[in-house]
Design a protein around this motif. Structure first.
Motif, PDB file in Angstrom:
ATOM      1  N   GLN A   4       0.856  -1.183   0.000  1.00  0.00           N
ATOM      2  CA  GLN A   4       0.000   0.000   0.000  1.00  0.00           C
ATOM      3  C   GLN A   4       0.897   1.240   0.000  1.00  0.00           C
ATOM      4  O   GLN A   4       1.537   1.562   1.003  1.00  0.00           O
ATOM      5  CB  GLN A   4      -0.906   0.017   1.232  1.00  0.00           C
ATOM      6  CG  GLN A   4      -1.862  -1.163   1.316  1.00  0.00           C
ATOM      7  CD  GLN A   4      -3.055  -1.003   0.402  1.00  0.00           C
ATOM      8  OE1 GLN A   4      -3.983  -0.256   0.679  1.00  0.00           O
ATOM      9  NE2 GLN A   4      -3.023  -1.707  -0.723  1.00  0.00           N
ATOM     10  N   MET A  38      -2.895   4.512   0.658  1.00  0.00           N
ATOM     11  CA  MET A  38      -3.373   4.739   2.024  1.00  0.00           C
ATOM     12  C   MET A  38      -4.192   6.022   2.116  1.00  0.00           C
ATOM     13  O   MET A  38      -5.200   6.071   2.834  1.00  0.00           O
ATOM     14  CB  MET A  38      -2.194   4.777   2.981  1.00  0.00           C
ATOM     15  CG  MET A  38      -1.465   3.445   3.142  1.00  0.00           C
ATOM     16  SD  MET A  38      -2.534   2.118   3.734  1.00  0.00           S
ATOM     17  CE  MET A  38      -2.799   2.662   5.435  1.00  0.00           C
ATOM     18  N   ARG A  59      -7.563   5.213   0.793  1.00  0.00           N
ATOM     19  CA  ARG A  59      -8.309   4.419   1.774  1.00  0.00           C
ATOM     20  C   ARG A  59      -8.866   5.319   2.872  1.00  0.00           C
ATOM     21  O   ARG A  59     -10.019   5.174   3.291  1.00  0.00           O
ATOM     22  CB  ARG A  59      -7.412   3.350   2.380  1.00  0.00           C
ATOM     23  CG  ARG A  59      -7.212   2.131   1.498  1.00  0.00           C
ATOM     24  CD  ARG A  59      -6.454   1.048   2.232  1.00  0.00           C
ATOM     25  NE  ARG A  59      -6.384  -0.174   1.453  1.00  0.00           N
ATOM     26  CZ  ARG A  59      -7.344  -1.083   1.386  1.00  0.00           C
ATOM     27  NH1 ARG A  59      -8.465  -0.906   2.067  1.00  0.00           N
ATOM     28  NH2 ARG A  59      -7.201  -2.167   0.643  1.00  0.00           N
ATOM     29  N   ALA A  60      -8.040   6.211   3.378  1.00  0.00           N
ATOM     30  CA  ALA A  60      -8.480   7.104   4.457  1.00  0.00           C
ATOM     31  C   ALA A  60      -9.617   8.008   3.984  1.00  0.00           C
ATOM     32  O   ALA A  60     -10.600   8.243   4.717  1.00  0.00           O
ATOM     33  CB  ALA A  60      -7.300   7.949   4.951  1.00  0.00           C
ATOM     34  N   GLU A  61      -9.499   8.501   2.749  1.00  0.00           N
ATOM     35  CA  GLU A  61     -10.548   9.366   2.187  1.00  0.00           C
ATOM     36  C   GLU A  61     -11.859   8.604   2.050  1.00  0.00           C
ATOM     37  O   GLU A  61     -12.934   9.105   2.413  1.00  0.00           O
ATOM     38  CB  GLU A  61     -10.075   9.886   0.827  1.00  0.00           C
ATOM     39  CG  GLU A  61     -11.079  10.772   0.113  1.00  0.00           C
ATOM     40  CD  GLU A  61     -10.588  11.188  -1.264  1.00  0.00           C
ATOM     41  OE1 GLU A  61     -11.451  11.484  -2.123  1.00  0.00           O
ATOM     42  OE2 GLU A  61      -9.368  11.200  -1.497  1.00  0.00           O
ATOM     43  N   ASP A  62     -11.788   7.370   1.519  1.00  0.00           N
ATOM     44  CA  ASP A  62     -13.001   6.571   1.330  1.00  0.00           C
ATOM     45  C   ASP A  62     -13.641   6.211   2.674  1.00  0.00           C
ATOM     46  O   ASP A  62     -14.876   6.249   2.812  1.00  0.00           O
ATOM     47  CB  ASP A  62     -12.666   5.281   0.567  1.00  0.00           C
ATOM     48  CG  ASP A  62     -12.311   5.541  -0.888  1.00  0.00           C
ATOM     49  OD1 ASP A  62     -12.574   6.660  -1.371  1.00  0.00           O
ATOM     50  OD2 ASP A  62     -11.758   4.631  -1.529  1.00  0.00           O
ATOM     51  N   ALA A  63     -12.811   5.850   3.656  1.00  0.00           N
ATOM     52  CA  ALA A  63     -13.341   5.476   4.968  1.00  0.00           C
ATOM     53  C   ALA A  63     -14.044   6.656   5.634  1.00  0.00           C
ATOM     54  O   ALA A  63     -15.120   6.504   6.232  1.00  0.00           O
ATOM     55  CB  ALA A  63     -12.213   4.953   5.851  1.00  0.00           C
ATOM     56  N   LYS A  64     -13.450   7.827   5.511  1.00  0.00           N
ATOM     57  CA  LYS A  64     -14.050   9.024   6.111  1.00  0.00           C
ATOM     58  C   LYS A  64     -15.385   9.339   5.455  1.00  0.00           C
ATOM     59  O   LYS A  64     -16.373   9.674   6.132  1.00  0.00           O
ATOM     60  CB  LYS A  64     -13.091  10.210   5.961  1.00  0.00           C
ATOM     61  CG  LYS A  64     -13.604  11.485   6.608  1.00  0.00           C
ATOM     62  CD  LYS A  64     -12.582  12.611   6.481  1.00  0.00           C
ATOM     63  CE  LYS A  64     -13.102  13.887   7.127  1.00  0.00           C
ATOM     64  NZ  LYS A  64     -12.111  15.002   7.002  1.00  0.00           N
ATOM     65  N   LYS A  69     -14.425   2.325   9.566  1.00  0.00           N
ATOM     66  CA  LYS A  69     -13.049   2.116   9.978  1.00  0.00           C
ATOM     67  C   LYS A  69     -12.212   1.799   8.751  1.00  0.00           C
ATOM     68  O   LYS A  69     -12.612   1.017   7.894  1.00  0.00           O
ATOM     69  CB  LYS A  69     -12.963   0.951  10.972  1.00  0.00           C
ATOM     70  CG  LYS A  69     -11.557   0.632  11.441  1.00  0.00           C
ATOM     71  CD  LYS A  69     -11.567  -0.550  12.400  1.00  0.00           C
ATOM     72  CE  LYS A  69     -10.149  -0.903  12.823  1.00  0.00           C
ATOM     73  NZ  LYS A  69     -10.132  -2.077  13.742  1.00  0.00           N
ATOM     74  N   MET A  70     -11.018   2.402   8.650  1.00  0.00           N
ATOM     75  CA  MET A  70     -10.169   2.153   7.494  1.00  0.00           C
ATOM     76  C   MET A  70      -9.744   0.685   7.457  1.00  0.00           C
ATOM     77  O   MET A  70      -9.383   0.113   8.487  1.00  0.00           O
ATOM     78  CB  MET A  70      -8.915   3.036   7.531  1.00  0.00           C
ATOM     79  CG  MET A  70      -8.147   3.013   6.215  1.00  0.00           C
ATOM     80  SD  MET A  70      -6.745   4.125   6.169  1.00  0.00           S
ATOM     81  CE  MET A  70      -5.602   3.261   7.244  1.00  0.00           C
ATOM     82  N   GLY A  71      -9.821   0.092   6.270  1.00  0.00           N
ATOM     83  CA  GLY A  71      -9.459  -1.304   6.130  1.00  0.00           C
ATOM     84  C   GLY A  71     -10.654  -2.212   5.976  1.00  0.00           C
ATOM     85  O   GLY A  71     -10.498  -3.386   5.637  1.00  0.00           O
TER      86      GLY A  71
END
Length: 482
Positions: free
Chosen positions: A199, A204, A207-212, A217-219
């Motif tokens: 990653q 990363m 991922r953080a943008e999509d999770a927010k 939770k990220m992942g």
């Protein structure tokens, strides 16, 4: 690489998980020389069997000491003479492999003679040194770095199959080239497989943008954007009413990884290394390696299984990975590629259902290994190549696929494949009552993470010229005098 072993089946198929395959033999080939465990047999077991036949590993028994081996002596001889162990599935007519697990004839003769002579222990002083990895060491040698999950994960006896993503920062300040990799689950009883993905900082951040945006939770695993999949807990499965494409050559079926790029799926990034029953370690040939960019975070995608009630107590796992770096940038860069079909549907009761996946090679490449993958209904898989001039060649033929032993087959010599060639993977599945491992022959089956679903992937590692070593445009012009 997604599956969970049924231990009752494993106890049968792996009863002597270290012996193999050569013409039948008898003890007379060794004459009257006394054969003992400590002097003659232990070294064969340590070199060929201890990887799995040690405490708390995949095999149903340990075969490290005379006390452990003696009760299995006759079964061991039977498996040797019948060419059943160690597991090695490819038809020898296609391809030559550097990690061929078959025992030398002299080792088969030694084991048979030992059993015929009464399976004697011998002098304890003759016992060879135990392999280092048995005590928790590394088969690849001392790693340059070891990266581990930040905390333990607990698996309870009544847990369903789980696919969980764990993120491990590397803190690499510059790009590194990985020459060898080895994944160590701390508890192989519950870890069916691990895939380590690269990653990048960009991965990363996405991922953080999509999770927010989703408030998650990220992942957390995603169903994917194609509309074919849904999430069953954290298991990714194809919808039962999704379109059916059994022949991916006749009609484009999403799935797989193109050489030099990713295919369908979530934001996984580049595949670095894997662990599953039979895969062994990853050691790339001299002059080849995988690039891991500075600032990378490794994502361990781990399949945990309590093995349908066989687990009696809660246990923990904290998986790690050891890496050895190339001393200098290699001439060849390794990329993991695959032809996969995710849109097939296996009818209930079908005993020989065919599924095909295709991939057109977009550039000149060299192939260094193969890894066919299916689940419990998988019967066989063939790799073929159709060259641009129409010539068709069989690369690999696994006539008896084993879900419980999914090996990577490393070619003795890389295979050059030209741009425009078509790679074809053809698999057959047995969803009938004749398949004793079949979870439910009364159900239609589609692609999915859990063992009771199916998969069809023709993995292979390929190499291309290292882009980092390509001449810069100005240097190329100067060299040509233009």
């Amino acid at each position: 690489m997604k599956k969970a072993i049924l231990l009752s089946a494993v106890a049968v198929s792996l009863a002597a998980l270290c012996f193999v395959v050569s013409p039948a033999t008898d003890a007379s080939a060794s004459g009257k020389k006394e054969v003992t465990f400590t002097r003659d047999v232990a070294s064969i077991l340590y070199n060929n069997c201890a990887e799995c036949h040690r405490p708390n590993d995949i095999a149903p028994m340990s075969l490290l000491s005379y006390k452990e081996v003696r009760p299995w002596a006759r079964s061991i001889k039977e498996k040797v003479v019948n060419r059943e162990m160690p597991p090695w599935s490819p038809d020898p007519a296609y391809g030559e492999f550097s990690n061929d697990h078959r025992l030398a004839q002299k080792d088969i003769d030694t084991i048979a003679a030992w059993v015929d002579q009464g399976a004697k222990e011998g002098n304890p002083k003759d016992l060879p040194k135990m392999p280092e990895f048995v005590a928790g060491g590394w088969e690849i040698g001392k790693p340059d770095v070891v990266l581990q999950m930040t905390e333990e994960h607990t698996v309870k006896p009544d847990d369903p199959d789980q696919y969980i993503n764990f993120f491990i920062p590397t803190n690499f300040k510059e790009d590194v080239w990985v020459q060898a990799a080895e994944i160590h689950p701390s508890n192989r009883r519950v870890v069916h497989h691990v895939i380590a993905f690269v990653q990048t900082p960009q991965n990363m951040a996405k991922r953080a943008e999509d999770a927010k945006a989703k408030g998650e939770k990220m992942g957390k695993r995603a169903a994917g954007g194609s509309g074919l999949f849904y999430l069953d807990g954290n298991l990714r499965r194809v919808k039962m009413d999704a379109p059916v494409v059994d022949n991916g050559c006749a009609q484009k079926a999403p799935g797989g990884r193109q050489p030099g790029g990713n295919g369908e799926g979530e934001n996984e990034g580049m595949l670095l290394a894997g662990f599953a029953p039979g895969t062994g370690i990853t050691v790339y040939p001299p002059g080849t390696a995988k690039r891991v960019p500075a600032g990378t975070t490794l994502m361990f995608q781990i399949h945990y299984s309590a093995f349908r009630g066989s687990l009696k107590d809660s246990v923990t796992d904290r998986t790690s990975i050891g890496l050895i770096f190339a001393k200098q940038p290699p001439d060849k860069m390794v990329i993991t590629s695959a032809a996969a079909n995710v849109m097939f549907k296996i009818p209930a009761g079908a005993d020989n259902h065919e599924v095909v996946a295709c991939q057109t090679i977009p550039r000149d490449i060299q192939v260094i290994n193969y890894m066919p993958h299916m689940h419990l209904r998988g019967k066989d898989m063939k790799y073929e190549l159709v060259y641009p001039d129409g010539k068709r060649e069989t690369l690999l033929w696994v006539p008896k696929f084993s879900f419980n032993w999914q090996a990577v087959y490393w070619l003795k010599q890389p295979l050059t494949i030209p741009k425009g060639a078509k790679f074809i993977a053809t698999a057959h599945f047995d969803n009938s009552t004749k398949n004793k491992y079949n979870p439910d022959p009364k159900k239609d089956v589609r692609w999915g993470d859990p063992t009771y679903d199916e998969m069809m992937i023709g993995w292979m590692d390929i190499t291309i010229d290292n882009p980092a070593k390509a001449p810069k445009p100005d240097a190329a012009r100067a060299a040509s005098g233009k």
